[in-house]
Design an enzyme around this catalytic site. Structure first.
Site, PDB file in Angstrom:
ATOM      1  N   CYS A   2      33.777  21.178  31.128  1.00  0.00           N
ATOM      2  CA  CYS A   2      35.024  20.732  31.744  1.00  0.00           C
ATOM      3  C   CYS A   2      36.167  20.860  30.738  1.00  0.00           C
ATOM      4  O   CYS A   2      35.952  21.053  29.558  1.00  0.00           O
ATOM      5  CB  CYS A   2      34.918  19.277  32.163  1.00  0.00           C
ATOM      6  SG  CYS A   2      33.343  18.834  32.872  1.00  0.00           S
ATOM      7  N   ARG A  27      37.536  27.834  31.544  1.00  0.00           N
ATOM      8  CA  ARG A  27      36.277  27.152  31.226  1.00  0.00           C
ATOM      9  C   ARG A  27      35.411  26.953  32.464  1.00  0.00           C
ATOM     10  O   ARG A  27      34.232  26.626  32.345  1.00  0.00           O
ATOM     11  CB  ARG A  27      36.570  25.790  30.584  1.00  0.00           C
ATOM     12  CG  ARG A  27      37.339  25.905  29.288  1.00  0.00           C
ATOM     13  CD  ARG A  27      37.843  24.571  28.836  1.00  0.00           C
ATOM     14  NE  ARG A  27      36.789  23.727  28.338  1.00  0.00           N
ATOM     15  CZ  ARG A  27      36.346  23.723  27.087  1.00  0.00           C
ATOM     16  NH1 ARG A  27      36.878  24.553  26.209  1.00  0.00           N
ATOM     17  NH2 ARG A  27      35.395  22.917  26.714  1.00  0.00           N
ATOM     18  N   TRP A  87      33.610  20.170  35.963  1.00  0.00           N
ATOM     19  CA  TRP A  87      32.484  20.954  36.459  1.00  0.00           C
ATOM     20  C   TRP A  87      31.371  19.943  36.685  1.00  0.00           C
ATOM     21  O   TRP A  87      30.848  19.361  35.738  1.00  0.00           O
ATOM     22  CB  TRP A  87      32.086  22.002  35.439  1.00  0.00           C
ATOM     23  CG  TRP A  87      31.223  23.073  36.015  1.00  0.00           C
ATOM     24  CD1 TRP A  87      30.924  23.270  37.331  1.00  0.00           C
ATOM     25  CD2 TRP A  87      30.559  24.099  35.301  1.00  0.00           C
ATOM     26  NE1 TRP A  87      30.120  24.366  37.470  1.00  0.00           N
ATOM     27  CE2 TRP A  87      29.879  24.886  36.252  1.00  0.00           C
ATOM     28  CE3 TRP A  87      30.477  24.444  33.961  1.00  0.00           C
ATOM     29  CZ2 TRP A  87      29.116  25.987  35.899  1.00  0.00           C
ATOM     30  CZ3 TRP A  87      29.718  25.539  33.614  1.00  0.00           C
ATOM     31  CH2 TRP A  87      29.049  26.308  34.569  1.00  0.00           C
ATOM     32  N   ASN A 113      34.321  14.922  29.254  1.00  0.00           N
ATOM     33  CA  ASN A 113      33.618  16.201  29.229  1.00  0.00           C
ATOM     34  C   ASN A 113      32.229  15.932  28.644  1.00  0.00           C
ATOM     35  O   ASN A 113      32.099  15.114  27.748  1.00  0.00           O
ATOM     36  CB  ASN A 113      34.423  17.151  28.323  1.00  0.00           C
ATOM     37  CG  ASN A 113      33.799  18.517  28.206  1.00  0.00           C
ATOM     38  OD1 ASN A 113      32.851  18.825  28.911  1.00  0.00           O
ATOM     39  ND2 ASN A 113      34.338  19.335  27.325  1.00  0.00           N
ATOM     40  N   GLY A 114      31.192  16.597  29.161  1.00  0.00           N
ATOM     41  CA  GLY A 114      29.859  16.420  28.586  1.00  0.00           C
ATOM     42  C   GLY A 114      28.985  15.538  29.465  1.00  0.00           C
ATOM     43  O   GLY A 114      29.251  15.370  30.647  1.00  0.00           O
ATOM     44  N   GLU A 493      16.182  42.977  25.845  1.00  0.00           N
ATOM     45  CA  GLU A 493      17.523  42.424  25.985  1.00  0.00           C
ATOM     46  C   GLU A 493      18.444  42.939  24.863  1.00  0.00           C
ATOM     47  O   GLU A 493      19.611  43.248  25.102  1.00  0.00           O
ATOM     48  CB  GLU A 493      17.449  40.883  25.994  1.00  0.00           C
ATOM     49  CG  GLU A 493      18.776  40.166  26.037  1.00  0.00           C
ATOM     50  CD  GLU A 493      19.673  40.497  27.226  1.00  0.00           C
ATOM     51  OE1 GLU A 493      19.214  41.134  28.189  1.00  0.00           O
ATOM     52  OE2 GLU A 493      20.863  40.136  27.162  1.00  0.00           O
ATOM     53  N   LYS A 497      21.910  45.106  25.399  1.00  0.00           N
ATOM     54  CA  LYS A 497      23.211  44.714  24.831  1.00  0.00           C
ATOM     55  C   LYS A 497      23.844  45.913  24.138  1.00  0.00           C
ATOM     56  O   LYS A 497      25.030  46.172  24.301  1.00  0.00           O
ATOM     57  CB  LYS A 497      23.067  43.560  23.817  1.00  0.00           C
ATOM     58  CG  LYS A 497      22.771  42.192  24.397  1.00  0.00           C
ATOM     59  CD  LYS A 497      23.915  41.552  25.133  1.00  0.00           C
ATOM     60  CE  LYS A 497      23.995  41.887  26.574  1.00  0.00           C
ATOM     61  NZ  LYS A 497      23.166  41.281  27.539  1.00  0.00           N
ATOM     62  N   GLU A 500      24.988  48.652  26.647  1.00  0.00           N
ATOM     63  CA  GLU A 500      26.096  48.199  27.498  1.00  0.00           C
ATOM     64  C   GLU A 500      27.452  48.276  26.813  1.00  0.00           C
ATOM     65  O   GLU A 500      28.424  48.697  27.422  1.00  0.00           O
ATOM     66  CB  GLU A 500      25.896  46.706  27.826  1.00  0.00           C
ATOM     67  CG  GLU A 500      25.181  46.389  29.079  1.00  0.00           C
ATOM     68  CD  GLU A 500      25.236  44.890  29.363  1.00  0.00           C
ATOM     69  OE1 GLU A 500      24.877  44.094  28.482  1.00  0.00           O
ATOM     70  OE2 GLU A 500      25.680  44.532  30.463  1.00  0.00           O
ATOM     71  N   HIS A 516       1.920  56.195  23.378  1.00  0.00           N
ATOM     72  CA  HIS A 516       1.685  56.837  24.680  1.00  0.00           C
ATOM     73  C   HIS A 516       2.940  57.581  25.151  1.00  0.00           C
ATOM     74  O   HIS A 516       3.069  57.891  26.328  1.00  0.00           O
ATOM     75  CB  HIS A 516       1.255  55.799  25.712  1.00  0.00           C
ATOM     76  CG  HIS A 516       0.003  55.084  25.309  1.00  0.00           C
ATOM     77  ND1 HIS A 516      -1.236  55.686  25.333  1.00  0.00           N
ATOM     78  CD2 HIS A 516      -0.203  53.842  24.811  1.00  0.00           C
ATOM     79  CE1 HIS A 516      -2.159  54.829  24.894  1.00  0.00           C
ATOM     80  NE2 HIS A 516      -1.544  53.698  24.560  1.00  0.00           N
ATOM     81  N   LYS A 615      31.325  42.278  35.865  1.00  0.00           N
ATOM     82  CA  LYS A 615      30.656  41.016  35.546  1.00  0.00           C
ATOM     83  C   LYS A 615      29.784  40.560  36.707  1.00  0.00           C
ATOM     84  O   LYS A 615      28.716  39.995  36.513  1.00  0.00           O
ATOM     85  CB  LYS A 615      31.720  39.956  35.213  1.00  0.00           C
ATOM     86  CG  LYS A 615      31.136  38.637  34.747  1.00  0.00           C
ATOM     87  CD  LYS A 615      30.483  38.769  33.375  1.00  0.00           C
ATOM     88  CE  LYS A 615      29.757  37.516  32.941  1.00  0.00           C
ATOM     89  NZ  LYS A 615      28.816  37.785  31.850  1.00  0.00           N
TER      90      LYS A 615
HETATM   91  C1  AGP Z   1      24.141  41.687  31.335  1.00  0.00           C
HETATM   92  O1  AGP Z   1      24.699  41.850  30.094  1.00  0.00           O
HETATM   93  C2  AGP Z   1      24.707  42.561  32.368  1.00  0.00           C
HETATM   94  N1  AGP Z   1      26.100  42.414  32.492  1.00  0.00           N
HETATM   95  C3  AGP Z   1      23.944  42.644  33.664  1.00  0.00           C
HETATM   96  O2  AGP Z   1      22.721  43.240  33.391  1.00  0.00           O
HETATM   97  C4  AGP Z   1      23.694  41.330  34.416  1.00  0.00           C
HETATM   98  O3  AGP Z   1      22.765  40.554  33.726  1.00  0.00           O
HETATM   99  C5  AGP Z   1      23.183  41.631  35.829  1.00  0.00           C
HETATM  100  O4  AGP Z   1      24.165  42.351  36.527  1.00  0.00           O
HETATM  101  C6  AGP Z   1      22.801  40.391  36.595  1.00  0.00           C
HETATM  102  O5  AGP Z   1      23.880  39.554  36.806  1.00  0.00           O
HETATM  103  P1  AGP Z   1      23.680  38.100  37.385  1.00  0.00           P
HETATM  104  O6  AGP Z   1      22.944  37.317  36.367  1.00  0.00           O
HETATM  105  O7  AGP Z   1      25.071  37.605  37.615  1.00  0.00           O
HETATM  106  O8  AGP Z   1      22.896  38.224  38.639  1.00  0.00           O
END
Ligand code: AGP
Length: 620
Positions: A2, A27, A87, A113-114, A493, A497, A500, A516, A615
């Site tokens: 928040c 936020r 929130w 907040n918290g 992961e 990163k 991306e 393999h 996003k």
């Molecule tokens: C993660 O860095 C990416 N931007 C992407 O893979 C993301 O995790 C994926 O689109 C899923 O999004 P969501 O968690 O909002 O469903």
């Protein structure tokens, strides 16, 4: 996550507070409110939804003939007020639960907040004192306690109240009897004071008041700030005075919105300890309160199988979740990419728990997978960071991560929050099903609770090393990531990163699969990033690394502190604290996030908005 804003000075403050809240919008919030004192009385307006709703509520109130505000001088000598973007943590998103909160008489008001962890006990104690709370919030409990302790000195009442609170929080209080005073306190959540000419601000972030002053006093953990007559005094919870340290902030507004970090992604990497701590607190409360419904003990015992669906980073969190649920709760788990699951005619039936993981709560493929599972009779649980999102409406139950708004397209803090939430869920299932000895469950819980501190330590200790390494390897055309078991989740992961945000081709593989196929990719100097934190398979992994080095490739490893053997197999090793191998997912990912970050920055790329990515992916 928040947002808090407070003002005490000579200007009418309704507009100043509203403007401060606007700057805290990033936020994330689901309701908002203001309380301000003017011309001898306290006004309070609250609204569900965004600040436009609050603005309409303020306008409606003004139209109804109440006091207007224009940022001009107040007619009384002093005006003071507090504002909040909330929130929801305790209690639904309703106008009544929105902040500011007051005690029963309305003389003490606070914005908080918290999370107050012991608010249920405190609420019961208040009831014994014949004080009934009218909202479901922990904030109201705090306002009631301050009022109860008030004996002519607000700072003393706050200090006495704080001594009985557990949890992590920041709040600001005002009181009718001391109209020229605001008192703020922080314990782990952020709170900063802005010092102007005969006026003071207090907020969760400097951005809330940067337009008015650049003189800032950052409060430290446990410090109480008393703001009156243009001056701030600082005490600790024992009442001992601290010297406030004022600094001048020369950030521009853009930088300020990022709390001084150069990008949102870096800010969000640094917010991971808080994201983990808040998620753990929230999920513990939710799971222990789940006496019935989809997560109650009876339902937990009836689960025959779990299917986890998600996309991208959320899918990777699901892979970590699978390991924890299978190992601790002994329930069979499948994890699937949501876009595949929805078309492969999956078998789901009553008794199957389907967990849809999506930080945004709006990812089209994940929603479709959840819908399909529900139509076939499965119980569907959503794990999301977004209150009010579509995922919360497509599910039988919801567990929220508390990472706060994530603006960088590359998920960082939402990932670690998802992982710890799934670990909590796994422990909850293990306890309900009697699958894990109580002492072992308790030990894991303690280790989980130590993660925020460990992550903070990792960020501090590896950041500059990762930058140097990334700058050295900035033009490498390809990276191979390897790991086994929980190390594989981190490798997947970490590789995502890097690709991306830096657009460098990467591949991530189970190290045992290397011979393999992917071994053909290795040439002289190919960088191989290896996650060696899972000691159950360390000897096997070291043999894989011998094969890598025999091809002349360069090994960069993430390992646990004290792991001596790895140094013989890697050119560069980053160490993270020792923990349970599964929990090390949360620690080992941090260096790889920072490595990807610095490599992309060294290539002068926009890490917050990488090309071609959104996003929230609301289309198939
Ligand atoms: C993660 O860095 C990416 N931007 C992407 O893979 C993301 O995790 C994926 O689109 C899923 O999004 P969501 O968690 O909002 O469903």
């Amino acid at each position: 996550m928040c947002g808090i804003i407070g003002y005490v000075g000579q200007r009418r403050c309704q507009g100043l507070l509203f403007e401060g809240l606007k700057r805290l919008e990033y936020r994330g919030y689901d309701s908002a409110g203001l309380a301000w004192r003017e011309n001898g009385r306290t006004e309070c307006v609250r609204a569900i939804g965004n600040l436009e709703s609050l603005s309409s509520a303020l306008a409606a109130r003004a139209a109804a003939g109440e006091a207007q505000d224009s940022g001009a001088l107040a007619t009384a000598t002093v005006s003071a007020g507090i504002g909040h973007t909330r929130w929801a943590t305790h209690g639904a998103v309703t106008e009544h639960n929105a902040h500011p909160h007051s005690d029963w008489s309305g003389r003490v008001r606070i914005v908080l907040n918290g999370i107050i962890e012991n608010y249920v006990q405190l609420r019961e104690w208040l009831a014994e004192e014949m004080i009934e709370c009218s909202s479901e919030t922990d904030a109201e409990v705090v306002a009631q306690l301050i009022s109860l302790h008030y004996d002519g000195d607000l700072s003393d009442a706050v200090r006495r109240t704080v001594s009985v609170l557990s949890g992590h929080f920041a709040f600001v209080a005002m009181c009718d009897e001391e109209p020229d005073t605001l008192v703020g306190i922080r314990r782990e959540c952020p709170l900063v004071v802005g010092v102007g000419e005969d006026e003071l601000f207090i907020a969760s972030s400097i951005s809330a008041f940067l337009r008015h002053t650049r003189r800032v006093v950052v409060l430290h953990d446990g410090e109480i700030a008393v703001m009156r007559h243009g001056a701030v005094t600082v005490f600790d919870v024992d009442g001992l005075p601290h010297r406030p340290q004022e600094t001048h902030v020369d950030w521009d507004e853009d930088r300020c919105e990022k709390d001084g970090f150069e990008t949102f992604m870096l800010k969000e990497i640094h917010e991971q300890p808080a994201a983990i701590a808040e998620t753990l607190l929230q999920s513990r409360a939710n799971l222990t309160q789940a006496a019935d419904g989809a997560l109650g003990p009876e339902a937990a015992r009836a689960i025959s199988r779990i299917v986890i669906v998600g996309c991208g980073t959320s899918y990777h969190a699901g892979l970590a979740g699978r390991m924890a649920v299978e190992r601790w709760a002994r329930v069979p788990v499948e994890v699937d990419v949501a876009s595949e699951f929805r078309y492969r005619e999956p078998i789901v039936e009553p008794g199957t728990l389907v967990i849809g993981i999506t930080q945004s709560g709006e990812t089209a493929d994940t929603l479709a997978a959840m819908r399909l599972a529900r139509a076939q009779g499965a119980t569907v649980l959503a794990v999301t960071n977004a209150t009010g999102s579509q995922a919360t409406r497509e599910a039988d139950a919801v567990l929220f991560t508390r990472a706060g708004l994530e603006i960088g397209v590359a998920a960082t803090k939402t990932f670690v929050a998802q992982v710890v939430l799934l670990y909590h869920l796994a422990l909850h299932l293990a306890r309900a099903r009697g699958a894990l000895p109580a002492a072992e469950a308790e030990a894991l819980q303690r280790e989980l609770d130590r993660l925020p501190g460990h992550v903070e330590q990792v960020i501090e200790s590896v950041d500059s090393g990762m930058r140097v390494l990334a700058e050295r390897l900035v033009w490498s055309p390809f990276f191979l990531y390897l790991g086994r078991l929980s190390g594989l989740v981190v490798a997947l992961e970490g590789a995502l990163k890097l690709k991306e945000i830096s657009y460098v081709p990467t591949d991530a593989y189970a190290a045992g699969e290397m011979k393999h196929g992917p071994i053909a990719l290795l040439g002289h100097d190919t960088p191989v990033v290896c996650v060696a934190t899972d000691d159950r398979v360390l000897p096997k992994l070291l043999s894989n690394l011998s094969e890598v080095r025999a091809r002349g490739a360069r090994v960069l490893a993430v390992a646990s502190e004290g792991c001596k053997q790895i140094a013989e197999h890697a050119e560069h090793v980053v160490y993270v604290p020792v923990s349970d191998p599964l929990l090390q997912v949360v620690l080992a990912i941090v260096p790889l996030q920072l490595f990807a970050y610095h490599l992309a920055r060294a290539r002068a790329l926009n890490v917050d908005q990488p090309r071609n990515l959104a996003k929230t992916v609301t289309v198939e």
